[in-house]
Design an enzyme around this catalytic site. Structure first.
Site, PDB file in Angstrom:
ATOM      1  N   LYS A 190       0.847  -1.206   0.000  1.00  0.00           N
ATOM      2  CA  LYS A 190       0.000   0.000   0.000  1.00  0.00           C
ATOM      3  C   LYS A 190       0.878   1.251   0.000  1.00  0.00           C
ATOM      4  O   LYS A 190       1.575   1.521   0.973  1.00  0.00           O
ATOM      5  CB  LYS A 190      -0.892   0.040   1.241  1.00  0.00           C
ATOM      6  CG  LYS A 190      -1.784   1.277   1.238  1.00  0.00           C
ATOM      7  CD  LYS A 190      -2.345   1.614   2.589  1.00  0.00           C
ATOM      8  CE  LYS A 190      -2.056   3.017   3.062  1.00  0.00           C
ATOM      9  NZ  LYS A 190      -2.207   4.113   2.113  1.00  0.00           N
ATOM     10  N   GLY A 219       6.728   5.264   8.513  1.00  0.00           N
ATOM     11  CA  GLY A 219       5.776   6.361   8.647  1.00  0.00           C
ATOM     12  C   GLY A 219       5.899   6.976  10.020  1.00  0.00           C
ATOM     13  O   GLY A 219       6.965   6.928  10.648  1.00  0.00           O
ATOM     14  N   SER A 220       4.799   7.510  10.493  1.00  0.00           N
ATOM     15  CA  SER A 220       4.837   8.254  11.753  1.00  0.00           C
ATOM     16  C   SER A 220       4.829   7.306  12.958  1.00  0.00           C
ATOM     17  O   SER A 220       4.359   6.171  12.875  1.00  0.00           O
ATOM     18  CB  SER A 220       3.640   9.189  11.819  1.00  0.00           C
ATOM     19  OG  SER A 220       2.456   8.423  11.754  1.00  0.00           O
ATOM     20  N   VAL A 257       1.175   6.094  14.022  1.00  0.00           N
ATOM     21  CA  VAL A 257       0.620   4.988  13.230  1.00  0.00           C
ATOM     22  C   VAL A 257       1.430   3.708  13.491  1.00  0.00           C
ATOM     23  O   VAL A 257       0.857   2.619  13.628  1.00  0.00           O
ATOM     24  CB  VAL A 257       0.578   5.344  11.719  1.00  0.00           C
ATOM     25  CG1 VAL A 257       0.138   4.144  10.894  1.00  0.00           C
ATOM     26  CG2 VAL A 257      -0.366   6.522  11.472  1.00  0.00           C
ATOM     27  N   GLY A 258       2.736   3.828  13.621  1.00  0.00           N
ATOM     28  CA  GLY A 258       3.580   2.657  13.891  1.00  0.00           C
ATOM     29  C   GLY A 258       3.192   1.953  15.183  1.00  0.00           C
ATOM     30  O   GLY A 258       3.125   0.723  15.254  1.00  0.00           O
ATOM     31  N   GLU A 287       9.832   1.677  10.891  1.00  0.00           N
ATOM     32  CA  GLU A 287      10.781   2.791  10.728  1.00  0.00           C
ATOM     33  C   GLU A 287       9.974   4.068  10.890  1.00  0.00           C
ATOM     34  O   GLU A 287       9.136   4.383  10.049  1.00  0.00           O
ATOM     35  CB  GLU A 287      11.448   2.731   9.343  1.00  0.00           C
ATOM     36  CG  GLU A 287      12.192   1.436   9.048  1.00  0.00           C
ATOM     37  CD  GLU A 287      13.320   1.138  10.018  1.00  0.00           C
ATOM     38  OE1 GLU A 287      13.658   2.002  10.853  1.00  0.00           O
ATOM     39  OE2 GLU A 287      13.857   0.020   9.961  1.00  0.00           O
ATOM     40  N   CYS A 302      13.189  11.658   7.052  1.00  0.00           N
ATOM     41  CA  CYS A 302      13.087  11.185   8.438  1.00  0.00           C
ATOM     42  C   CYS A 302      14.409  11.451   9.151  1.00  0.00           C
ATOM     43  O   CYS A 302      14.452  11.579  10.370  1.00  0.00           O
ATOM     44  CB  CYS A 302      12.745   9.716   8.472  1.00  0.00           C
ATOM     45  SG  CYS A 302      13.849   8.751   7.481  1.00  0.00           S
ATOM     46  N   GLN A 311       0.353  19.120   5.541  1.00  0.00           N
ATOM     47  CA  GLN A 311       1.720  19.379   5.985  1.00  0.00           C
ATOM     48  C   GLN A 311       1.935  20.877   6.210  1.00  0.00           C
ATOM     49  O   GLN A 311       2.510  21.281   7.220  1.00  0.00           O
ATOM     50  CB  GLN A 311       2.714  18.910   4.905  1.00  0.00           C
ATOM     51  CG  GLN A 311       3.108  17.466   4.985  1.00  0.00           C
ATOM     52  CD  GLN A 311       3.963  17.212   6.200  1.00  0.00           C
ATOM     53  OE1 GLN A 311       3.459  16.708   7.203  1.00  0.00           O
ATOM     54  NE2 GLN A 311       5.234  17.569   6.143  1.00  0.00           N
ATOM     55  N   GLU A 357       8.425  16.147  16.149  1.00  0.00           N
ATOM     56  CA  GLU A 357       8.885  16.097  14.760  1.00  0.00           C
ATOM     57  C   GLU A 357       8.034  17.057  13.934  1.00  0.00           C
ATOM     58  O   GLU A 357       6.843  16.834  13.750  1.00  0.00           O
ATOM     59  CB  GLU A 357       8.743  14.672  14.222  1.00  0.00           C
ATOM     60  CG  GLU A 357       9.280  14.534  12.816  1.00  0.00           C
ATOM     61  CD  GLU A 357       9.069  13.151  12.234  1.00  0.00           C
ATOM     62  OE1 GLU A 357       7.974  12.586  12.402  1.00  0.00           O
ATOM     63  OE2 GLU A 357      10.002  12.636  11.607  1.00  0.00           O
TER      64      GLU A 357
HETATM   65  P1  NAP Z   1       1.929   8.136   8.211  1.00  0.00           P
HETATM   66  O1  NAP Z   1       0.815   9.088   8.280  1.00  0.00           O
HETATM   67  O2  NAP Z   1       2.227   7.331   9.412  1.00  0.00           O
HETATM   68  O3  NAP Z   1       1.617   7.206   6.959  1.00  0.00           O
HETATM   69  C1  NAP Z   1       2.498   6.197   6.521  1.00  0.00           C
HETATM   70  C2  NAP Z   1       1.725   5.140   5.805  1.00  0.00           C
HETATM   71  O4  NAP Z   1       0.844   4.486   6.717  1.00  0.00           O
HETATM   72  C3  NAP Z   1       0.831   5.684   4.696  1.00  0.00           C
HETATM   73  O5  NAP Z   1       0.808   4.745   3.643  1.00  0.00           O
HETATM   74  C4  NAP Z   1      -0.523   5.761   5.381  1.00  0.00           C
HETATM   75  O6  NAP Z   1      -1.620   5.735   4.494  1.00  0.00           O
HETATM   76  C5  NAP Z   1      -0.479   4.505   6.220  1.00  0.00           C
HETATM   77  N1  NAP Z   1      -1.426   4.493   7.337  1.00  0.00           N
HETATM   78  C6  NAP Z   1      -2.065   5.547   7.918  1.00  0.00           C
HETATM   79  N2  NAP Z   1      -2.867   5.110   8.920  1.00  0.00           N
HETATM   80  C7  NAP Z   1      -2.732   3.765   8.967  1.00  0.00           C
HETATM   81  C8  NAP Z   1      -3.297   2.744   9.790  1.00  0.00           C
HETATM   82  N3  NAP Z   1      -4.161   3.033  10.773  1.00  0.00           N
HETATM   83  N4  NAP Z   1      -2.926   1.460   9.578  1.00  0.00           N
HETATM   84  C9  NAP Z   1      -2.042   1.153   8.611  1.00  0.00           C
HETATM   85  N5  NAP Z   1      -1.489   2.079   7.791  1.00  0.00           N
HETATM   86  C10 NAP Z   1      -1.815   3.370   7.975  1.00  0.00           C
HETATM   87  O7  NAP Z   1       3.287   8.829   7.830  1.00  0.00           O
HETATM   88  P2  NAP Z   1       3.517   9.837   6.665  1.00  0.00           P
HETATM   89  O8  NAP Z   1       2.891  11.109   7.088  1.00  0.00           O
HETATM   90  O9  NAP Z   1       3.133   9.230   5.377  1.00  0.00           O
HETATM   91  O10 NAP Z   1       5.123   9.917   6.640  1.00  0.00           O
HETATM   92  C11 NAP Z   1       5.854  10.793   7.424  1.00  0.00           C
HETATM   93  C12 NAP Z   1       6.417  10.073   8.615  1.00  0.00           C
HETATM   94  O11 NAP Z   1       7.216   8.983   8.213  1.00  0.00           O
HETATM   95  C13 NAP Z   1       7.332  10.930   9.430  1.00  0.00           C
HETATM   96  O12 NAP Z   1       7.066  10.723  10.784  1.00  0.00           O
HETATM   97  C14 NAP Z   1       8.720  10.431   9.090  1.00  0.00           C
HETATM   98  O13 NAP Z   1       9.695  10.648  10.055  1.00  0.00           O
HETATM   99  C15 NAP Z   1       8.455   8.985   8.908  1.00  0.00           C
HETATM  100  N6  NAP Z   1       9.506   8.358   8.092  1.00  0.00           N
HETATM  101  C16 NAP Z   1      10.382   7.518   8.704  1.00  0.00           C
HETATM  102  C17 NAP Z   1      11.407   6.911   7.983  1.00  0.00           C
HETATM  103  C18 NAP Z   1      12.353   5.973   8.642  1.00  0.00           C
HETATM  104  O14 NAP Z   1      12.985   5.203   7.948  1.00  0.00           O
HETATM  105  N7  NAP Z   1      12.479   5.982   9.944  1.00  0.00           N
HETATM  106  C19 NAP Z   1      11.523   7.156   6.613  1.00  0.00           C
HETATM  107  C20 NAP Z   1      10.609   8.011   6.009  1.00  0.00           C
HETATM  108  C21 NAP Z   1       9.591   8.601   6.769  1.00  0.00           C
HETATM  109  P3  NAP Z   1      -2.270   7.088   3.926  1.00  0.00           P
HETATM  110  O15 NAP Z   1      -1.206   7.766   3.162  1.00  0.00           O
HETATM  111  O16 NAP Z   1      -3.368   6.589   3.076  1.00  0.00           O
HETATM  112  O17 NAP Z   1      -2.725   7.885   5.108  1.00  0.00           O
END
Ligand code: NAP
Ligand code: MG
Length: 500
Positions: A191, A244-245, A248-249, A266, A300, A347, A401
């Site tokens: 996804k 992701g965030s 959500v993680g 991650e 990130c 954002q 963050e």
């Molecule tokens: P996010 O809101 O957590 O979304 C990440 C993914 O999870 C998206 O595909 C999202 O779908 C999906 N998602 C949302 N709610 C969910 C749920 N309840 N169950 C399962 N999946 C769900 O994060 P983001 O805003 O896309 O990305 C930014 C974040 O990612 C930042 O916190 C950043 O630090 C982190 N990040 C970390 C790394 C690392 O390697 N540590 C690398 C890159 C980014 P939708 O898009 O449809 O909402």
């Protein structure tokens, strides 16, 4: 009308009929059963719709999982060298299509074309390394204590794995996850983030064109709730790799635990760069500005806190502010632009709210702080590169963050306090220190609470041959990449054989 423009770019493929992009399930491009869709817009010009995508349902997602389950036995039965051949072809398509992929990435995410090319090139390097690792899925043979008994271990695929990726690295993150998953013999339900679905579809197309059998990689677009949550909570899915965030993680880990589904998470970061009085100031300033504003601060591993000892504070601050002010902001398709928009109105709103909070809590706004306005900016999500001074650890902008082009400069009296401040945070993804003092550099490496530490290098640097993952609230589970890349996607089986 705008939707047509972009759909035309995809006419050569079957992702789309007319203006609608589809899911890829079981070797076919298909619409969601409920025929609901969502649109994606260019963050550099919000009136431009870049595509219409399937707002998939629980039913679509369960269907993809069922198909991945059906495809598993025969994919598992292929040999790793045969799988590697397919992935090498996918890699070759990545190389040949870098320019086309970079354009789509910039269109959806907003990062500059140069940054998009860097992301795709990084993905190519990662896939090359992981292909090699996939051919080395080693087990062990060991002497046993019993006469005539031979013992060994092998590594086996897990089954169906879920890949859920973010919008900030919409190409490299799925690549880093799907490559080892597929090489190890798993089937995948992927996804992409809803802000960058077309990049996800283009990624899948590379594997289709490489001859990956139907059902082995399935892509479902749609919301975190209707698609992501269903992948995570379905007992047929044996592992979920998520970037992701942190919020959500955490939820994913809770849901997955009910089925003992393993997770690789991650998550967010709030990464410090420490600058000591003996630092190469030019290098420290350049690295900080690069890591604070590249991709509009949406790595990130971005540097969001510069922790500077008092002797270096004045010079460092002046030079960082000067460099930040010299960055040209605009549409990432323009080669003269250094920083693109942030990825979408949500954002934009969040980042501006953090800037307000910083001012309210007494941080000193040194430059930036505003949404850019005017004919080139009004239709997009552009923010000035922003620097705050006088930031202290108790402030919101020092703890949360922001994920935008906002740098907080924090003054400290000495090295010991710098380490304390650097670690005074719930996150633990990456860090860096600028110094020529070996004793303090190595002490920092020993004490820094992160998964990825640097000396005299930007906080974001990583290479594919080493793993990548955070600690504290920045990550959980076996990290990605390096040798760990394959490890997460395999289980160990041990066998004892009495032959005499
Ligand atoms: P996010 O809101 O957590 O979304 C990440 C993914 O999870 C998206 O595909 C999202 O779908 C999906 N998602 C949302 N709610 C969910 C749920 N309840 N169950 C399962 N999946 C769900 O994060 P983001 O805003 O896309 O990305 C930014 C974040 O990612 C930042 O916190 C950043 O630090 C982190 N990040 C970390 C790394 C690392 O390697 N540590 C690398 C890159 C980014 P939708 O898009 O449809 O909402
Ligand atoms: Mg989100």
């Amino acid at each position: 009308m705008a939707a047509k423009t972009v759909a035309r770019a995809a006419e050569e493929s079957a992702y789309t009929d007319s203006e609608e992009f589809k899911n890829y399930i079981g070797g076919e491009w298909v619409k969601s059963a409920k025929e609901r869709t969502f649109e994606q817009r260019n963050p550099a010009s919000l009136s431009e719709i870049t595509g219409i995508f399937q707002a998939s349902t629980e039913e679509d997602t369960r269907n993809a999982i069922a198909i991945a389950e059906k495809a598993f036995p025969s994919w598992r039965g292929t040999s790793p060298p045969d799988r590697a051949e397919i992935l090498k072809r996918a890699r070759n398509h990545m190389v040949a299509r870098t320019e086309e992929l970079a354009k789509v990435l910039t269109l959806e995410n907003g990062k500059t074309l140069a940054e998009s090319r860097i992301e795709i090139n990084a993905a190519i390097k990662e896939i090359e390394f992981q292909i090699g690792e996939g051919l080395r899925i080693y087990g062990e043979t060991v002497p046993t204590s019993q006469e005539g008994v031979f013992a060994y271990s092998v590594r086996e695929p897990l089954g169906i794995v879920g890949v859920i990726s973010p919008w900030n690295f919409p190409f490299n993150v799925p690549s880093r996850k799907c490559t080892p998953a597929l090489l190890a013999g798993n089937t995948v339900v992927f996804k992409p983030a809803s802000l960058t679905p077309q990049t996800g579809l283009r990624f899948a197309q590379l594997f289709i064109d490489a001859g990956l059998p139907p059902g082995v990689l399935n892509l479902v677009t749609g919301s975190g709730k209707d698609v992501g949550d269903v992948i995570v909570s379905d007992p047929r899915v044996k592992a979920v790799s998520f970037t992701g965030s942190t919020d959500v993680g955490r939820r994913i880990q809770q849901r997955a635990a009910l089925n003992l589904t393993q997770t690789q998470l991650e998550l967010g970061g709030k990464n410090p760069t420490v600058v000591l009085e003996d630092a190469d100031m030019e290098a420290a300033v350049s690295a900080t500005v690069l890591a604070a504003y590249a991709c509009a601060g949406q790595w990130c591993t971005s540097t969001s806190r510069a922790i500077v000892v008092k002797e270096a504070l004045k010079e460092f601050t002046e030079r960082v502010v000067e460099k930040a002010e010299s960055l040209r902001v605009g549409n990432g398709q323009d080669p003269a632009v250094a920083m693109g928009p942030v990825c979408g109105p949500a954002q934009l709103k969040t980042i501006l709210a953090y800037i307000e909070k910083g001012k309210e809590e007494g941080a000193k706004l040194l430059t930036g702080g505003n949404r850019l306005t005017g004919p080139d900016f009004d239709d997009g999500c552009f923010i000035e590169p922003t620097v705050f001074g006088n930031v202290t650890s108790n402030m919101t902008i020092a703890q949360e963050e922001i994920f935008g082009p906002v740098l907080s400069i924090m003054a400290v009296k000495d090295f010991d306090e710098a380490v304390e401040v650097a670690n005074d945070i719930r996150f633990g993804l990456s860090s860096s220190i600028y110094t020529h003092d070996l004793r303090r550099a190595l002490t920092f490496l020993e004490k820094t609470e992160v998964g990825l530490a640097h000396v005299n290098l930007p906080s974001a640097l990583k290479e594919p041959q080493l793993s990548f993952g955070g600690i504290k609230e920045s990550g959980s589970g076996i990290p990605e990449g390096g040798k760990a890349g394959i490890e997460f996607f395999t289980k160990h089986k041990v066998a004892y054989v009495k032959y005499r």
